[in-house]
Write an enzyme that holds these catalytic residues in place. Structure first.
Site, PDB file in Angstrom:
ATOM      1  CE  LYS A 240       5.045   6.217 -14.651  1.00 30.08           C
ATOM      2  NZ  LYS A 240       3.782   5.916 -13.958  1.00 30.08           N
ATOM      3  NE  ARG A 314       3.022  -2.418  -7.029  1.00 29.86           N
ATOM      4  CZ  ARG A 314       1.737  -2.174  -7.261  1.00 29.86           C
ATOM      5  NH1 ARG A 314       0.847  -3.150  -7.174  1.00 29.86           N
ATOM      6  NH2 ARG A 314       1.327  -0.960  -7.563  1.00 29.86           N
TER       7      ARG A 314
END
Length: 461
Positions: A240, A314
């Site tokens: 990120k 997820r």
């Protein structure tokens, strides 16, 4: 900070709650000196106004502005203004509120007492409230204690809240309530078939782990809570940018929220068989980190192509949900700080939720409105299923294009829940960007009060 009401006392300072359109009625009924003091200080009943009326020995009463119906419905928990603005003392609501409004005011007051002072000394609000007559004080205190637990866990930085510390907090809650709990760590995850939890967390110095807690009567309705426990998310090899990494200590907000909700359920003794499952990992970077284009095989046997290592939540939830689904609970609740797309769609205050069960969806919407815990139903949009189906594996963890990010993430998770009819996924934020009544800036316990209402109602049937 205190999550408890003050003991009843005849010396409590009375609080009059006055709406803007009721100020003339207040003028007619109040003592002349009180009315004169209110006018001299510009008190009109505007929402958020708080005024102490002096007496020879201190404060004779307090006035709290309640605004108009329109201003009150823009947000909730407005009585939190009084909790933080009033000086030290014991107070009791004397007029202006009744029934549900009294209950919400009492909740707002206690929620406003939160202070995160682990690293820096801070002063907590010193005003205390006597629980209004007819309010279930023990219930509100249990809810607030669970809320504060969640906020604490989110606010603690990853330096002190990595997978090991999250496990310790998990086990502490289990021990406090007499629940049974276990942790499956490191390579034992591979031996016990949690390969994606292992893959996401294996690059960290702290081993990944799967935390599992069970409490209650085995003959009662089976409620399972699954929470994303990514204690810090660098984004992995798809690292990120700095600005996006700034709040990633909150990426275990799903785990923190299900622990807070579990604490509420167990403290209140709700007759359910409760199970809490948390995959606790840190998404770090090292030679052992999982890579873009890797194909992982999940607990369920579905293969997943990794197209972005920053879509790791997820993956760990998939293994946890597959485990939960194996025993077909009566209600399966998934909470996760899963997508930025949810924030783009609904902002930081409103939590999207996904379920195929219209009855459950209606129950959640009603509960959220009743307890000032805003939620909004989003669709499992079948037409987008193809977006999560790549050429080389069963599933894609990060579909290209950037469209419908929260929906495609929810569709991905649903693939791992086949047996459980009543499944809901909540894409929470877990953070309050700026302080509001009842909510300090920082970690936030979102959707727990609404789901508590739903679980209580279902347990009572």
């Amino acid at each position: 900070m205190s999550a408890q009401f003050a003991a009843p006392t005849d010396a409590a300072i009375p609080i009059d709650v006055i709406a803007s359109d009721q100020f003339e009625t207040f003028e007619q009924q109040a003592a002349p000196e009180t009315v004169a003091w209110a006018k001299a200080n510009g008190f009109t009943g505007k929402l958020g106004q708080v005024l102490c009326v002096p007496s020879g020995s201190g404060i004779s009463r307090a006035l709290v502005g309640w605004g108009t119906e329109k201003t009150r419905t823009r947000d909730r928990l407005h009585f939190g203004y009084a909790a933080v603005k009033l000086p030290e003392g014991v107070y009791a609501i004397a007029s202006g509120l009744e029934d549900d409004a009294l209950n919400e005011a009492a909740l707002a007051w206690l929620l406003s007492g939160y202070v995160f002072d682990r690293y820096k000394k801070k002063s907590a609000p010193k005003a205390r409230l006597v629980a209004p007559q007819g309010v279930d004080a023990a219930r509100i205190e249990a809810i607030v204690a669970g809320d504060f637990l969640t906020r604490d866990l989110i606010n603690i930085p990853a330096s002190d809240m990595g997978p090991e510390a999250l496990e310790a907090a998990f086990l502490k809650v289990a021990q406090e309530h007499g629940a049974t709990a276990q942790a499956i760590c490191g390579d034992d995850l591979l031996a016990q078939n949690f390969p994606m939890v292992h893959a996401v967390g294996r690059a960290s110095d702290q081993a990944p782990r799967l935390l599992d807690m069970v409490w209650g009567d085995d003959t009662a309705p089976k409620i399972t809570l699954v929470g994303k426990g990514v204690c810090f998310d660098t984004g992995g090899l798809n690292i990120k940018p700095g600005a996006s990494m700034g709040l990633m200590k909150k990426d275990m907000g799903g785990a923190a929220t299900v622990l807070g909700l579990a604490h509420m359920i167990m403290t209140l003794g709700i007759r359910v068989r409760l199970r809490v499952i948390v995959p606790a990992v840190e998404n770090s970077i090292s030679a052992g980190a999982f890579r873009p284009q890797d194909v992982l095989t999940s607990r369920k046997g579905l293969t997943v192509e990794i197209n972005n290592t920053d879509a790791e939540g997820r993956l760990v939830l998939a293994d946890a949900l597959a485990l939960a689904d194996e025993e077909t609970p009566d209600l399966l609740v998934c909470k996760a700080t899963l997508t930025g797309a949810a924030r783009v769609a609904l902002g930081p205050d409103v939590m999207p939720y996904y379920t195929d069960d219209d009855t459950l969806a209606a129950e959640i919407a009603t509960a959220g409105a009743a307890v000032a815990d805003p939620l909004w139903r989003m669709p499992f949009w079948e037409a987008y299923e193809g977006m999560i189906e790549p050429d080389v594996a069963d599933l894609d963890n990060a579909p290209a294009g950037g469209f419908a990010g929260s929906i495609t993430a929810a569709l991905f998770l649903r693939r791992f829940v086949e047996n459980t009819a009543n499944f809901v996924h909540l894409d929470i934020y877990g953070w309050t960007p700026s302080a509001k009544p009842g909510r300090t800036k920082g970690g936030a316990c979102m959707s727990a009060r609404a789901m508590l209402e739903v679980i209580e109602a279902r347990a009572a049937k």
